[in-house]
Write an enzyme that holds these catalytic residues in place. Sequence first.
Site, PDB file in Angstrom:
ATOM      1  N   CYS A  74     119.145  50.922  92.113  1.00  0.00           N
ATOM      2  CA  CYS A  74     120.117  51.646  92.935  1.00  0.00           C
ATOM      3  C   CYS A  74     119.767  53.132  92.968  1.00  0.00           C
ATOM      4  O   CYS A  74     119.385  53.712  91.954  1.00  0.00           O
ATOM      5  CB  CYS A  74     121.526  51.482  92.378  1.00  0.00           C
ATOM      6  SG  CYS A  74     122.283  49.927  92.795  1.00  0.00           S
ATOM      7  N   HIS A  75     119.931  53.722  94.147  1.00  0.00           N
ATOM      8  CA  HIS A  75     119.692  55.150  94.305  1.00  0.00           C
ATOM      9  C   HIS A  75     120.911  55.924  93.797  1.00  0.00           C
ATOM     10  O   HIS A  75     122.050  55.505  94.046  1.00  0.00           O
ATOM     11  CB  HIS A  75     119.478  55.497  95.781  1.00  0.00           C
ATOM     12  CG  HIS A  75     118.266  54.870  96.358  1.00  0.00           C
ATOM     13  ND1 HIS A  75     118.247  53.574  96.819  1.00  0.00           N
ATOM     14  CD2 HIS A  75     117.010  55.353  96.534  1.00  0.00           C
ATOM     15  CE1 HIS A  75     117.040  53.288  97.260  1.00  0.00           C
ATOM     16  NE2 HIS A  75     116.268  54.346  97.102  1.00  0.00           N
ATOM     17  N   MET A 109     127.010  48.602  96.361  1.00  0.00           N
ATOM     18  CA  MET A 109     126.923  48.414  94.909  1.00  0.00           C
ATOM     19  C   MET A 109     127.934  49.289  94.179  1.00  0.00           C
ATOM     20  O   MET A 109     128.529  48.870  93.184  1.00  0.00           O
ATOM     21  CB  MET A 109     125.504  48.684  94.393  1.00  0.00           C
ATOM     22  CG  MET A 109     124.475  47.697  94.924  1.00  0.00           C
ATOM     23  SD  MET A 109     124.934  45.947  94.749  1.00  0.00           S
ATOM     24  CE  MET A 109     125.108  45.804  92.998  1.00  0.00           C
ATOM     25  N   GLU A 110     128.171  50.494  94.680  1.00  0.00           N
ATOM     26  CA  GLU A 110     129.169  51.371  94.055  1.00  0.00           C
ATOM     27  C   GLU A 110     130.561  50.756  94.145  1.00  0.00           C
ATOM     28  O   GLU A 110     131.329  50.779  93.174  1.00  0.00           O
ATOM     29  CB  GLU A 110     129.120  52.760  94.693  1.00  0.00           C
ATOM     30  CG  GLU A 110     127.922  53.587  94.292  1.00  0.00           C
ATOM     31  CD  GLU A 110     126.587  53.149  94.897  1.00  0.00           C
ATOM     32  OE1 GLU A 110     125.560  53.667  94.447  1.00  0.00           O
ATOM     33  OE2 GLU A 110     126.571  52.298  95.818  1.00  0.00           O
ATOM     34  N   ASP A 124     140.374  44.197  79.155  1.00  0.00           N
ATOM     35  CA  ASP A 124     140.384  44.922  77.882  1.00  0.00           C
ATOM     36  C   ASP A 124     141.787  45.348  77.480  1.00  0.00           C
ATOM     37  O   ASP A 124     142.152  45.272  76.303  1.00  0.00           O
ATOM     38  CB  ASP A 124     139.473  46.146  77.971  1.00  0.00           C
ATOM     39  CG  ASP A 124     139.439  46.926  76.673  1.00  0.00           C
ATOM     40  OD1 ASP A 124     139.169  46.308  75.608  1.00  0.00           O
ATOM     41  OD2 ASP A 124     139.680  48.144  76.699  1.00  0.00           O
TER      42      ASP A 124
END
Length: 153
Positions: A74-75, A109-110, A124
Amino acid sequence: MDKLSHFDDAGQAHMVDVSAKAATRREATAGAFVELSDAVLAALPQNPKGNPLEVARFAGIQAAKQTSTLIPMCHPLALSFVDVQATVVAGGVAIEATAATTAGTGVEMEAMVAASIAALTVYDMTKALDKSIRIREVVLLRKSGGKSGDYRR
């Protein structure tokens, strides 16, 4: 289908050169679902660690900014906007994450990392009550901009 863009002719993985691509506005939205029992849903407001949905929102925003350090090809992108929403719905928490930039490559992707980390954060924050929590349906919901154009699931 075209060849996978992250592999060269010899089959070696590489980062795609996007330097020739025009910098345009690109936006992507991803979703995730955290399946919770009715007991865990009822306990959300009394969580001793704080509001799990707010912590999840902040974790997702922070994660989006770290995508290129987590996914090797990924950039690094200068994100102009990240928003994460976590909403209690029947059966769990629906997460929607949006990322935007003006760059030569997209932000799918972000958005996916933001949704995934927000979902993991809900886990969590609630795992003390139930270990059978399930994270499912991490998906790209829509994207706009770039050479491949618009997409809507």
